[in-house]
Design a protein around this motif. Structure first.
Motif, mmCIF file in Angstrom:
data_model
loop_
_atom_site.group_PDB
_atom_site.id
_atom_site.type_symbol
_atom_site.label_atom_id
_atom_site.label_comp_id
_atom_site.label_asym_id
_atom_site.label_seq_id
_atom_site.Cartn_x
_atom_site.Cartn_y
_atom_site.Cartn_z
ATOM 1 N N ALA A 85 -6.555 5.905 37.377
ATOM 2 C CA ALA A 85 -5.174 6.331 37.170
ATOM 3 C C ALA A 85 -4.350 6.166 38.444
ATOM 4 O O ALA A 85 -3.184 5.771 38.400
ATOM 5 N N GLU A 86 -4.964 6.454 39.587
ATOM 6 C CA GLU A 86 -4.251 6.328 40.858
ATOM 7 C C GLU A 86 -3.956 4.851 41.160
ATOM 8 O O GLU A 86 -2.866 4.509 41.638
ATOM 9 N N LEU A 87 -4.917 3.982 40.870
ATOM 10 C CA LEU A 87 -4.706 2.552 41.065
ATOM 11 C C LEU A 87 -3.584 2.048 40.158
ATOM 12 O O LEU A 87 -2.742 1.250 40.577
ATOM 13 N N GLN A 88 -3.587 2.511 38.921
ATOM 14 C CA GLN A 88 -2.532 2.122 37.985
ATOM 15 C C GLN A 88 -1.164 2.582 38.495
ATOM 16 O O GLN A 88 -0.175 1.856 38.380
ATOM 17 N N TRP A 89 -1.123 3.780 39.066
ATOM 18 C CA TRP A 89 0.137 4.293 39.628
ATOM 19 C C TRP A 89 0.627 3.418 40.783
ATOM 20 O O TRP A 89 1.810 3.072 40.848
ATOM 21 N N ILE A 90 -0.272 3.044 41.680
ATOM 22 C CA ILE A 90 0.115 2.191 42.808
ATOM 23 C C ILE A 90 0.682 0.868 42.307
ATOM 24 O O ILE A 90 1.730 0.403 42.766
ATOM 25 N N ASN A 91 0.017 0.252 41.340
ATOM 26 C CA ASN A 91 0.478 -1.031 40.814
ATOM 27 C C ASN A 91 1.791 -0.901 40.048
ATOM 28 O O ASN A 91 2.590 -1.842 40.019
ATOM 29 N N SER A 92 2.009 0.252 39.431
ATOM 30 C CA SER A 92 3.245 0.445 38.664
ATOM 31 C C SER A 92 4.475 0.475 39.563
ATOM 32 O O SER A 92 5.600 0.229 39.105
ATOM 33 N N LEU A 93 4.271 0.754 40.837
ATOM 34 C CA LEU A 93 5.408 0.829 41.756
ATOM 35 C C LEU A 93 6.008 -0.539 42.039
ATOM 36 O O LEU A 93 7.188 -0.637 42.419
ATOM 37 N N ILE A 94 5.221 -1.587 41.846
ATOM 38 C CA ILE A 94 5.676 -2.934 42.195
ATOM 39 C C ILE A 94 6.926 -3.321 41.428
ATOM 40 O O ILE A 94 7.881 -3.840 41.994
ATOM 41 N N GLY A 95 6.949 -3.060 40.129
ATOM 42 C CA GLY A 95 8.093 -3.471 39.328
ATOM 43 C C GLY A 95 9.075 -2.354 39.018
ATOM 44 O O GLY A 95 10.021 -2.559 38.255
ATOM 45 N N SER A 96 8.868 -1.181 39.611
ATOM 46 C CA SER A 96 9.732 -0.041 39.291
ATOM 47 C C SER A 96 11.144 -0.247 39.838
ATOM 48 O O SER A 96 11.335 -0.689 40.969
ATOM 49 N N THR A 97 12.145 0.076 39.012
ATOM 50 C CA THR A 97 13.544 0.032 39.453
ATOM 51 C C THR A 97 14.092 1.432 39.690
ATOM 52 O O THR A 97 15.262 1.582 40.028
ATOM 53 N N THR A 98 13.252 2.444 39.511
ATOM 54 C CA THR A 98 13.722 3.818 39.668
ATOM 55 C C THR A 98 12.925 4.618 40.697
ATOM 56 O O THR A 98 13.270 5.776 40.964
ATOM 57 N N ASP A 99 11.881 4.045 41.253
ATOM 58 C CA ASP A 99 11.066 4.756 42.236
ATOM 59 C C ASP A 99 10.670 3.819 43.369
ATOM 60 O O ASP A 99 10.321 2.659 43.131
ATOM 61 N N VAL A 100 10.711 4.335 44.579
ATOM 62 C CA VAL A 100 10.132 3.621 45.713
ATOM 63 C C VAL A 100 9.279 4.622 46.477
ATOM 64 O O VAL A 100 9.754 5.672 46.902
ATOM 65 N N VAL A 101 7.979 4.330 46.587
ATOM 66 C CA VAL A 101 7.040 5.222 47.260
ATOM 67 C C VAL A 101 6.447 4.475 48.454
ATOM 68 O O VAL A 101 6.002 3.332 48.327
ATOM 69 N N LEU A 102 6.437 5.140 49.599
ATOM 70 C CA LEU A 102 5.977 4.522 50.834
ATOM 71 C C LEU A 102 4.828 5.319 51.424
ATOM 72 O O LEU A 102 4.768 6.549 51.292
ATOM 73 N N GLY A 103 3.913 4.613 52.070
ATOM 74 C CA GLY A 103 2.837 5.277 52.774
ATOM 75 C C GLY A 103 3.335 5.811 54.099
ATOM 76 O O GLY A 103 4.131 5.165 54.787
ATOM 77 N N ILE A 104 2.877 7.013 54.457
ATOM 78 C CA ILE A 104 3.181 7.595 55.765
ATOM 79 C C ILE A 104 1.986 7.337 56.669
ATOM 80 O O ILE A 104 0.863 7.774 56.372
ATOM 81 N N CYS A 105 2.218 6.613 57.753
ATOM 82 C CA CYS A 105 1.120 6.260 58.655
ATOM 83 C C CYS A 105 1.348 6.858 60.038
ATOM 84 O O CYS A 105 2.475 6.856 60.554
ATOM 85 N N TYR A 106 0.278 7.362 60.618
ATOM 86 C CA TYR A 106 0.310 7.805 62.009
ATOM 87 C C TYR A 106 -0.201 6.649 62.865
ATOM 88 O O TYR A 106 -1.261 6.088 62.600
ATOM 89 N N VAL A 107 0.578 6.288 63.873
ATOM 90 C CA VAL A 107 0.263 5.121 64.697
ATOM 91 C C VAL A 107 -0.155 5.577 66.096
ATOM 92 O O VAL A 107 0.583 6.309 66.772
ATOM 93 N N GLU A 108 -1.332 5.139 66.503
ATOM 94 C CA GLU A 108 -1.836 5.492 67.833
ATOM 95 C C GLU A 108 -2.579 4.299 68.411
ATOM 96 O O GLU A 108 -3.479 3.748 67.770
ATOM 97 N N ASN A 109 -2.166 3.876 69.601
ATOM 98 C CA ASN A 109 -2.769 2.720 70.268
ATOM 99 C C ASN A 109 -2.750 1.480 69.385
ATOM 100 O O ASN A 109 -3.716 0.703 69.352
ATOM 101 N N GLY A 110 -1.660 1.315 68.643
ATOM 102 C CA GLY A 110 -1.493 0.139 67.801
ATOM 103 C C GLY A 110 -2.224 0.201 66.480
ATOM 104 O O GLY A 110 -2.101 -0.716 65.661
ATOM 105 N N LYS A 111 -3.002 1.254 66.234
ATOM 106 C CA LYS A 111 -3.748 1.394 64.993
ATOM 107 C C LYS A 111 -3.084 2.446 64.110
ATOM 108 O O LYS A 111 -2.722 3.522 64.583
#
Length: 222
Positions: A85-111
């Protein structure tokens, strides 16, 4: 007065435009048409926090928190999420015109480490409204200002890139962390829906927040 009707990505868009509203409607139309283009290149960063597009490769990391009871303590979703279900949700975001979901990343030493997600939901391209959502899934990053940096970037993206006019959000009345975060990022408490949310065997008030473009512009000059 004239009609406008077009199809974009399988989405039928139709509206009646009056001459006195032409500027605002065309503005919204331009924002809508450029939405997927802009979203494809989203990578925003403030200090050590970066927002970027989610992909299937993020699934393993997301599954470490998506069903964590403490993380989901005050999230309106109550049903567990399977890996499929989670994978399906991630893929559903590709064509969505009403939702944009972004990953929050912590960046340290370039990683970068994916620590949560945030998004704009129920995007209304005519009225230029959207609903904010955010979760920091990796608990070791709580209380490190990652949430406020991510929410600031999301708000900036909504107003400066997607041409939103108003952003909305809400919180359980006992979720002091969420309420403090939203106020820190400039959202204004606009009211509450009494006993609107059920969790842990009882009802909670839902505290309502809003942020207008005018508020956002003023905050930039402070």
């Amino acid at each position: 007065m004239f009609f406008i009707n077009f199809q974009y990505g399988g989405f039928i868009y139709e509206n009646v435009i009056h001459s006195r509203n032409i500027y605002f409607c065309i503005n919204s139309l331009t924002s809508f048409l450029s939405f997927n283009y802009k979203r494809s290149f989203v990578m925003l960063q403030k200090d050590d926090v970066r927002l970027r597009i989610l992909s299937e490769t993020d699934l393993n990391q997301i599954m470490t928190w998506v069903n964590d009871q403490e993380v989901n303590n005050f999230i309106t979703r109550v049903l567990p999420m399977s890996r499929e279900a989670e994978l399906q949700w991630i893929n559903s975001l590709i064509g969505s015109t009403t939702d944009v979901v972004l990953g929050i990343c912590y960046v340290e030493n370039g990683k970068e480490t994916l620590i949560g997600t945030c998004g704009l939901h129920h995007i209304d391209w005519i009225n230029r409204n959207a609903t904010l959502g955010i979760v920091i899934g990796i608990k070791s990053y709580w209380n490190h200002n990652c949430g406020s940096k991510a929410l600031f970037l999301l708000i900036k993206y909504a107003f400066d890139q997607l041409n939103m006019h108003r952003l909305s959000s809400s919180a359980f009345d006992e979720n002091e962390g969420s309420i403090a975060l939203q106020k820190k990022c400039g959202l204004v408490e606009e009211g509450r829906r009494r006993e609107a949310l059920f969790r842990h065997g009882k009802f909670y008030d839902e505290v309502l927040f809003g942020l207008l473009r005018a508020d956002y512009i003023i905050s930039l000059s402070d």
